[in-house]
Motif scaffolding. Structure first.
Motif, PDB file in Angstrom:
ATOM      1  N   CYS A 251      47.146   1.550  32.283  1.00  0.00           N
ATOM      2  CA  CYS A 251      48.306   1.041  31.553  1.00  0.00           C
ATOM      3  C   CYS A 251      48.946   2.206  30.785  1.00  0.00           C
ATOM      4  O   CYS A 251      48.239   2.985  30.140  1.00  0.00           O
ATOM      5  CB  CYS A 251      47.857  -0.051  30.594  1.00  0.00           C
TER       6      CYS A 251
ATOM      7  N   GLN B 130      48.029   2.371  26.462  1.00  0.00           N
ATOM      8  CA  GLN B 130      46.864   3.062  25.908  1.00  0.00           C
ATOM      9  C   GLN B 130      45.812   3.367  26.966  1.00  0.00           C
ATOM     10  O   GLN B 130      44.666   3.659  26.636  1.00  0.00           O
ATOM     11  CB  GLN B 130      46.253   2.255  24.761  1.00  0.00           C
TER      12      GLN B 130
ATOM     13  N   ALA C   2      44.317   1.488  29.424  1.00  0.00           N
ATOM     14  CA  ALA C   2      43.342   0.512  29.918  1.00  0.00           C
ATOM     15  C   ALA C   2      43.412   0.434  31.443  1.00  0.00           C
ATOM     16  O   ALA C   2      44.475   0.585  32.033  1.00  0.00           O
ATOM     17  CB  ALA C   2      43.609  -0.867  29.322  1.00  0.00           C
TER      18      ALA C   2
ATOM     19  N   LYS D  33      40.501  -4.296  35.402  1.00  0.00           N
ATOM     20  CA  LYS D  33      39.830  -5.258  34.535  1.00  0.00           C
ATOM     21  C   LYS D  33      40.777  -6.347  34.040  1.00  0.00           C
ATOM     22  O   LYS D  33      40.363  -7.267  33.343  1.00  0.00           O
ATOM     23  CB  LYS D  33      39.187  -4.535  33.352  1.00  0.00           C
ATOM     24  N   GLY D  34      42.055  -6.230  34.410  1.00  0.00           N
ATOM     25  CA  GLY D  34      43.051  -7.231  34.032  1.00  0.00           C
ATOM     26  C   GLY D  34      43.194  -8.302  35.098  1.00  0.00           C
ATOM     27  O   GLY D  34      42.533  -8.260  36.131  1.00  0.00           O
TER      28      GLY D  34
ATOM     29  N   CYS E  55      47.522  -5.963  31.692  1.00  0.00           N
ATOM     30  CA  CYS E  55      46.604  -5.061  30.993  1.00  0.00           C
ATOM     31  C   CYS E  55      45.533  -5.910  30.295  1.00  0.00           C
ATOM     32  O   CYS E  55      45.866  -6.889  29.622  1.00  0.00           O
ATOM     33  CB  CYS E  55      47.374  -4.228  29.967  1.00  0.00           C
ATOM     34  N   PRO E  56      44.261  -5.524  30.444  1.00  0.00           N
ATOM     35  CA  PRO E  56      43.203  -6.320  29.815  1.00  0.00           C
ATOM     36  C   PRO E  56      43.148  -6.181  28.290  1.00  0.00           C
ATOM     37  O   PRO E  56      42.530  -7.007  27.628  1.00  0.00           O
ATOM     38  CB  PRO E  56      41.923  -5.765  30.454  1.00  0.00           C
ATOM     39  N   TRP E  57      43.766  -5.160  27.735  1.00  0.00           N
ATOM     40  CA  TRP E  57      43.703  -4.954  26.291  1.00  0.00           C
ATOM     41  C   TRP E  57      44.818  -5.660  25.536  1.00  0.00           C
ATOM     42  O   TRP E  57      44.581  -6.352  24.566  1.00  0.00           O
ATOM     43  CB  TRP E  57      43.735  -3.469  25.954  1.00  0.00           C
ATOM     44  N   HIS E  58      46.062  -5.438  25.938  1.00  0.00           N
ATOM     45  CA  HIS E  58      47.191  -5.962  25.166  1.00  0.00           C
ATOM     46  C   HIS E  58      48.131  -6.843  25.991  1.00  0.00           C
ATOM     47  O   HIS E  58      49.200  -7.205  25.535  1.00  0.00           O
ATOM     48  CB  HIS E  58      47.973  -4.803  24.522  1.00  0.00           C
ATOM     49  N   HIS E  59      47.750  -7.121  27.215  1.00  0.00           N
ATOM     50  CA  HIS E  59      48.450  -8.054  28.101  1.00  0.00           C
ATOM     51  C   HIS E  59      49.854  -7.602  28.515  1.00  0.00           C
ATOM     52  O   HIS E  59      50.690  -8.431  28.849  1.00  0.00           O
ATOM     53  CB  HIS E  59      48.468  -9.466  27.507  1.00  0.00           C
TER      54      HIS E  59
END
Length: 125
Positions: free
Chosen positions: A50, A53, A55, A59-60, A86-90
């Motif tokens: 992504c 950041q 990611a 994993k998303g 994105c798995p962290w912040h979508h």
């Protein structure tokens, strides 16, 4: 294939039938991680990071993009299976174009050519 194909590395991902619609697979080309996804009968490849950041998209989730409707409590999706989240912040990106759903002009991810040759999925990166 693009005109600069002689500079691209040809990477065999798998046999076409080894991936089902909605499947994701990561390959390494040189030192770059690339995510290959199958949407219906089409295959797409994007950089597996992504831009926000870093990611890993692997994993998303892979799904459609939610859009508003006039009905209360109704959720509709456009392009089912066509966006990687994105798995962290979508943050979400169209796997075909690489464009962000929220800022398509300024926020994109790298996409790569995918071909089917002799029943094999091939990425050119």
């Amino acid at each position: 294939m693009k005109s600069n194909a002689k500079n691209l590395e040809r990477s065999v991902v798998c046999k076409k039938d080894e991936m089902q619609p909605g499947d994701k697979k990561v390959i390494q080309v040189r030192r770059m991680s690339i995510l290959v996804v199958r949407k219906d009968d089409e295959f797409y490849a994007v950089r597996n990071a992504c831009p926000h950041q870093g990611a890993e998209f692997e994993k998303g989730v892979l799904r459609g993009a939610a859009r508003s409707t006039t009905e209360i409590k109704e959720i509709c999706y456009e392009k089912p299976g066509g966006f990687i989240y994105c798995p962290w912040h979508h943050w979400s990106f169209d796997v075909e174009t690489g464009c962000s759903m929220h800022d398509p002009e300024n926020t994109k991810i790298k996409t790569f050519d995918v071909k089917i040759e002799n029943d094999e999925v091939i990425v050119y990166a």
